[in-house]
Structure formats: C-alpha cells, structure tokens
Design a protein around this motif. Structure first.
Motif, PDB file in Angstrom:
ATOM      1  N   SER A 138       0.862  -1.185   0.000  1.00 64.25           N
ATOM      2  CA  SER A 138       0.000   0.000   0.000  1.00 64.25           C
ATOM      3  C   SER A 138       0.897   1.232   0.000  1.00 64.25           C
ATOM      4  O   SER A 138       2.117   1.123   0.235  1.00 64.25           O
ATOM      5  N   GLY A 139       0.280   2.379  -0.241  1.00 66.69           N
ATOM      6  CA  GLY A 139       1.038   3.629  -0.146  1.00 66.69           C
ATOM      7  C   GLY A 139       1.582   3.816   1.257  1.00 66.69           C
ATOM      8  O   GLY A 139       2.738   4.207   1.456  1.00 66.69           O
ATOM      9  N   VAL A 140       0.767   3.504   2.249  1.00 63.59           N
ATOM     10  CA  VAL A 140       1.189   3.659   3.640  1.00 63.59           C
ATOM     11  C   VAL A 140       2.360   2.720   3.975  1.00 63.59           C
ATOM     12  O   VAL A 140       3.269   3.088   4.725  1.00 63.59           O
ATOM     13  N   ALA A 141       2.372   1.513   3.406  1.00 68.26           N
ATOM     14  CA  ALA A 141       3.509   0.597   3.621  1.00 68.26           C
ATOM     15  C   ALA A 141       4.780   1.193   3.018  1.00 68.26           C
ATOM     16  O   ALA A 141       5.878   1.055   3.583  1.00 68.26           O
TER      17      ALA A 141
ATOM     18  N   ALA B 266      -0.467  17.455   5.749  1.00 64.30           N
ATOM     19  CA  ALA B 266      -0.152  16.334   4.850  1.00 64.30           C
ATOM     20  C   ALA B 266      -1.259  15.278   4.909  1.00 64.30           C
ATOM     21  O   ALA B 266      -2.187  15.360   5.727  1.00 64.30           O
ATOM     22  N   TYR B 267      -1.147  14.279   4.055  1.00 65.59           N
ATOM     23  CA  TYR B 267      -2.089  13.159   4.028  1.00 65.59           C
ATOM     24  C   TYR B 267      -2.234  12.557   5.435  1.00 65.59           C
ATOM     25  O   TYR B 267      -1.234  12.283   6.103  1.00 65.59           O
ATOM     26  N   ALA B 268      -3.469  12.361   5.860  1.00 68.91           N
ATOM     27  CA  ALA B 268      -3.749  11.925   7.227  1.00 68.91           C
ATOM     28  C   ALA B 268      -3.003  10.637   7.593  1.00 68.91           C
ATOM     29  O   ALA B 268      -2.476  10.505   8.700  1.00 68.91           O
TER      30      ALA B 268
ATOM     31  N   THR C 117      -0.171  19.289  -1.380  1.00 71.67           N
ATOM     32  CA  THR C 117      -0.598  18.527  -0.206  1.00 71.67           C
ATOM     33  C   THR C 117      -2.022  18.020  -0.412  1.00 71.67           C
ATOM     34  O   THR C 117      -2.802  18.580  -1.175  1.00 71.67           O
ATOM     35  N   ASN C 118      -2.317  16.936   0.299  1.00 69.42           N
ATOM     36  CA  ASN C 118      -3.650  16.326   0.286  1.00 69.42           C
ATOM     37  C   ASN C 118      -4.330  16.643   1.607  1.00 69.42           C
ATOM     38  O   ASN C 118      -3.856  16.178   2.646  1.00 69.42           O
ATOM     39  N   PRO C 119      -5.418  17.392   1.654  1.00 64.20           N
ATOM     40  CA  PRO C 119      -6.240  17.852   0.533  1.00 64.20           C
ATOM     41  C   PRO C 119      -6.141  19.348   0.236  1.00 64.20           C
ATOM     42  O   PRO C 119      -6.877  19.840  -0.602  1.00 64.20           O
TER      43      PRO C 119
ATOM     44  N   VAL D  94       9.725  12.769  -1.151  1.00 64.03           N
ATOM     45  CA  VAL D  94       8.566  13.490  -1.680  1.00 64.03           C
ATOM     46  C   VAL D  94       7.449  12.498  -2.000  1.00 64.03           C
ATOM     47  O   VAL D  94       7.657  11.547  -2.755  1.00 64.03           O
ATOM     48  N   ASP D  95       6.277  12.752  -1.414  1.00 66.40           N
ATOM     49  CA  ASP D  95       5.080  11.993  -1.785  1.00 66.40           C
ATOM     50  C   ASP D  95       4.550  12.607  -3.079  1.00 66.40           C
ATOM     51  O   ASP D  95       4.039  13.727  -3.080  1.00 66.40           O
ATOM     52  N   ASN D  96       4.695  11.880  -4.173  1.00 69.25           N
ATOM     53  CA  ASN D  96       4.391  12.428  -5.503  1.00 69.25           C
ATOM     54  C   ASN D  96       3.047  11.921  -6.038  1.00 69.25           C
ATOM     55  O   ASN D  96       2.816  11.926  -7.248  1.00 69.25           O
TER      56      ASN D  96
ATOM     57  N   HIS E  87       4.709   6.806  -3.640  1.00 72.24           N
ATOM     58  CA  HIS E  87       3.427   6.917  -4.318  1.00 72.24           C
ATOM     59  C   HIS E  87       2.385   6.063  -3.628  1.00 72.24           C
ATOM     60  O   HIS E  87       2.676   4.949  -3.196  1.00 72.24           O
ATOM     61  N   SER E  88       1.159   6.594  -3.583  1.00 73.23           N
ATOM     62  CA  SER E  88       0.021   5.715  -3.416  1.00 73.23           C
ATOM     63  C   SER E  88      -0.383   5.335  -4.836  1.00 73.23           C
ATOM     64  O   SER E  88      -0.991   6.127  -5.552  1.00 73.23           O
ATOM     65  N   VAL E  89      -0.028   4.127  -5.234  1.00 72.54           N
ATOM     66  CA  VAL E  89      -0.355   3.646  -6.590  1.00 72.54           C
ATOM     67  C   VAL E  89      -1.855   3.392  -6.702  1.00 72.54           C
ATOM     68  O   VAL E  89      -2.409   3.278  -7.798  1.00 72.54           O
ATOM     69  N   SER E  90      -2.521   3.344  -5.529  1.00 70.91           N
ATOM     70  CA  SER E  90      -3.985   3.168  -5.498  1.00 70.91           C
ATOM     71  C   SER E  90      -4.709   4.296  -6.237  1.00 70.91           C
ATOM     72  O   SER E  90      -5.883   4.151  -6.561  1.00 70.91           O
ATOM     73  N   LYS E  91      -4.027   5.417  -6.474  1.00 71.90           N
ATOM     74  CA  LYS E  91      -4.680   6.616  -6.998  1.00 71.90           C
ATOM     75  C   LYS E  91      -4.463   6.729  -8.518  1.00 71.90           C
ATOM     76  O   LYS E  91      -4.839   5.827  -9.250  1.00 71.90           O
ATOM     77  N   LEU E  92      -3.829   7.814  -8.969  1.00 78.88           N
ATOM     78  CA  LEU E  92      -3.755   8.076 -10.414  1.00 78.88           C
ATOM     79  C   LEU E  92      -2.962   7.041 -11.205  1.00 78.88           C
ATOM     80  O   LEU E  92      -3.285   6.743 -12.354  1.00 78.88           O
TER      81      LEU E  92
HETATM   82  C1  LIG Z   1      -3.879   7.716  -0.473  1.00 79.66           C
HETATM   83  C2  LIG Z   1      -2.602   8.400  -0.182  1.00 79.66           C
HETATM   84  C3  LIG Z   1      -1.568   7.748   0.529  1.00 79.66           C
HETATM   85  C4  LIG Z   1      -1.728   6.359   1.116  1.00 79.66           C
HETATM   86  O1  LIG Z   1      -1.801   5.391   0.143  1.00 79.66           O
HETATM   87  P1  LIG Z   1      -2.613   3.990   0.313  1.00 79.66           P
HETATM   88  O2  LIG Z   1      -2.384   3.352  -1.008  1.00 79.66           O
HETATM   89  O3  LIG Z   1      -4.036   4.355   0.585  1.00 79.66           O
HETATM   90  O4  LIG Z   1      -2.000   3.261   1.450  1.00 79.66           O
HETATM   91  C5  LIG Z   1      -0.380   8.427   0.710  1.00 79.66           C
HETATM   92  N1  LIG Z   1      -0.211   9.684   0.250  1.00 79.66           N
HETATM   93  C6  LIG Z   1      -1.190  10.355  -0.412  1.00 79.66           C
HETATM   94  C7  LIG Z   1      -0.936  11.745  -0.879  1.00 79.66           C
HETATM   95  C8  LIG Z   1      -2.409   9.742  -0.648  1.00 79.66           C
HETATM   96  O5  LIG Z   1      -3.382  10.405  -1.285  1.00 79.66           O
END
Ligand SMILES: *Cc1c(COP(=O)(O)O)cnc(C)c1O
Length: 355
Positions: free
Chosen positions: A72-75, A96-98, A142-144, A167-169, A189-194
C-alpha cells in the motif's frame, strides 16, 4: 530501442514489457507462486515476483530511478520512515495526508522520532526546518489543501545540510513533477490513486536513484513483509499504460471546473494548483451544506480516495482521522475523465438543490 530519449507518454506504454522473443506474451503475465526454482534472482516470493518487475520498471523509468512496489502507499511511507535513526528529527507539512501524519505522530509519541510540522508553502520556514532535520517529508501538492512546496529550495537546503528528502508524488505523478531531479532521495506513491487509475486496488511504491538506498528499502520490504500482490501489480502495470491520456483529460476537466466553481457565488473559494486532477473548495453556506452537496451527486460519486477515471468528492473532515488543520467545510473533488459538461451539470444541480 533508438538512442533518443523517450517521452513519458511513450514510456508508460513501452516500458516493462517482456523481451520480444517468439511466443513470448506482450504483457508480463501474472505469476502466482510462493516458491521459484533456485539459482535465479530469488527463490521465495516474499523477496521478489516477476509480476512486480514490470510495474516497477515503468514507474522507475518515469521517475528517473528504481522503483519498489509495496502492499500500500502507507507501507511505502513506513519503509522510508524506518530508515530514520532512533531519535532523529522528521520535518513534515502540517496538512499532509492523514495516513502519513498518523504514522509520524505514532512514532513521535513512542519516542522513536521528533516531529517538526511546518507550513510547507512558507519556503523560508521550511528551508530552516529542513536544515535542522534528518528527514524532510514533503508532499506537494498537499492532500487535501493543495499547498505547494518549493522543491528546488528544499533540495538545495537538504544538500547543504545532509538532510534526506522524501517526496510523496501521488498528486502530481511523474508526468507533472520528478522530485529526484530536484535532489530528492526518495519518492513515494500511493499507486492506489492516479497511477493505477481505476479505483480497484491498493498498492504503493518507493523510488530512489541511489543503489544503496534502493537495497535498504528492498530490505525493509522483505523484513516487514509489506509486499504487493501479483494481481495488484499486474493491474497497476495495466492501468499506468493509459496514465498520460487519463491525466491530460482529467486535468483539462479540472481546470475548466475550477474556473466555473470560482465564478459561483455559492462557492467561497476554489483552489487548483494549475496541474493535476484535484480541486479543493468550500461553500459560503458552510460545512453542513458541503456535507449535503457531496451526498447528492449523480455523476460525481460520494466516496473517499481519488485519482480514478470517475469523479468523486467528499467533505474531508467527515473522517475522524483528518488533521484539524484542514477546514471543516473543505470539499475535495477528484475530477475524472467523464465529459466536463456532464460533470458540471451534475454539480450545478447539486448546488441549486441547496438553496
Ligand atoms: C492515499 C494516499 C496515501 C496512502 O496510500 P494507500 O495506497 O491508501 O495506502 C499516501 N499519500 C497520499 C498523498 C495519498 O493520497
């Protein structure tokens, strides 16, 4: 391949393919295995899986480094934070992202690190904090809240002070921002997103352009076992093939929607950093109206997460983990690739229903 440097949209399509040999598949197959025949690169699949390689190759080529996929992104965030020495100082953006802030606060509370939160768009204060830190944790936008950091100034300060920079990109993607070129040591990266883009998986990644750092992160992944699934990495490699066209379309939609929202007298402000697919806005009628608005869309889905082909929105502070620095009424709109007139008609109807 020719000696020409390929453009990012070509890399998304062409990179990470199996060798072009007779009978070989064009796409990297999904390898479902726990054990592999010895004397290759790995023999147990916690240490490596050929399906990971395809996605990691594409993302690494796009960022200009070597990528490692995580569960996951968090991992991925955790793996980088694990490299901070005990008692080390970590600087991070206040908004920053929670999930990242929760990890940092957890470590600070247990005495593992000292946490220094800054306003990331205040470059002078950020540079001073970078110089005093062991790790500068950067998110831009930053998110959000969509605040922007000055990556050039941060990279120069970190270089002078010997501070590591991550950097969280996630929001910009390597198609809009390549932090390693600004002196960052790590990109997450959170690859879960874009990058995957279809709201159908959870996956993360760390990218570095330093072989020693790459090996340290790979070691964290194996030690902690926060490894990606073969199916998720296959889907991510499939999704990233269309990143350039998805991003172009969603970005054009976002710019247009931002302009229209800004003109609405029901909207107190709408923020858009000029690139990417996320808009933050608030209503003059306040947080309760924002909550109602986000629950009434037909096209725009009321959902958390972002970066999918479908437009989604939510009032972020409805989530208990959201930092209190984020305004109570802030709506995060993740713009998708639908027709912009259909999205706008939906938003207009929702706004009209409020009054
Ligand atoms: C969602 C998100 C994360 C966490 O990623 P997961 O894949 O949900 O673990 C980290 N950084 C940003 C900016 C995010 O939007």
């Amino acid at each position: 391949m020719t000696g020409r440097e390929l453009s990012p949209s070509t890399i998304t399509v062409a990179s990470g393919r199996p060798p072009r040999e007779p009978g070989r598949p064009m796409n990297a197959p999904i390898t479902m295995a726990s054990a592999l025949i010895p004397d290759g690169p790995t023999e147990y699949a916690r240490f490596g899986n050929p399906t990971w390689d395809s996605f990691e190759q594409v993302l690494g080529d796009l960022e200009g480094g070597r990528a490692l996929a995580f569960a996951s992104g968090v991992a991925a965030v955790s793996a980088v934070l694990d490299l901070v020495p005990l008692g080390g100082i970590v600087m991070a953006p206040r908004g920053a992202y929670a999930g990242s802030l929760n990890l940092l606060h957890d470590r600070a509370k247990r005495g593992f690190i000292e946490l220094n939160l800054v306003d990331i768009d205040d470059t002078e204060a950020t540079v001073a904090a970078v110089e005093a830190a062991d790790l500068a944790w950067i998110e831009t936008p930053t998110n959000p809240e969509l605040k922007l950091a000055d990556l050039g100034a941060i990279g120069a300060a970190a270089d002078r002070a010997g501070t590591a920079v991550c950097v969280d990109n996630t929001f910009a993607t390597p198609l809009r921002q390549r932090p390693l070129e600004h002196g960052a040591d790590f990109v997450v990266h959170s690859v879960s997103k874009l990058l995957s883009g279809h709201s159908d998986l959870i996956l993360g990644a760390v990218v570095t352009n330093d072989d020693r750092a790459h090996d340290l992160i790979a070691q964290r992944r194996s030690l902690m076992g926060a490894i990606p699934g073969a199916f998720e990495t296959f889907l991510a490699a499939r999704g990233i093939r269309t990143l350039a066209v998805r991003l172009d379309r969603a970005e054009a939609n976002a710019a247009e929607l931002h302009a229209r929202l800004s003109r609405s007298d029901q909207v107190s402000y709408a923020r858009y950093p000029g690139f990417g697919t996320i808009i933050a806005f608030e209503l003059t009628a306040g947080p309760e109206a924002a909550e109602t608005l986000t629950r009434t869309g037909n096209i725009v889905v009321h959902a958390t997460s972002l970066g999918g082909v479908e437009s989604t929105w939510e009032r972020r502070r409805r989530l208990p983990a959201e930092p209190l620095d984020v305004p109570e009424g802030l709506i995060r709109l993740s713009v998708g690739i639908e027709d912009v007139e259909d999205i706008w008609a939906d938003i207009t109807e929702c706004l009209a229903a409020l009054s």
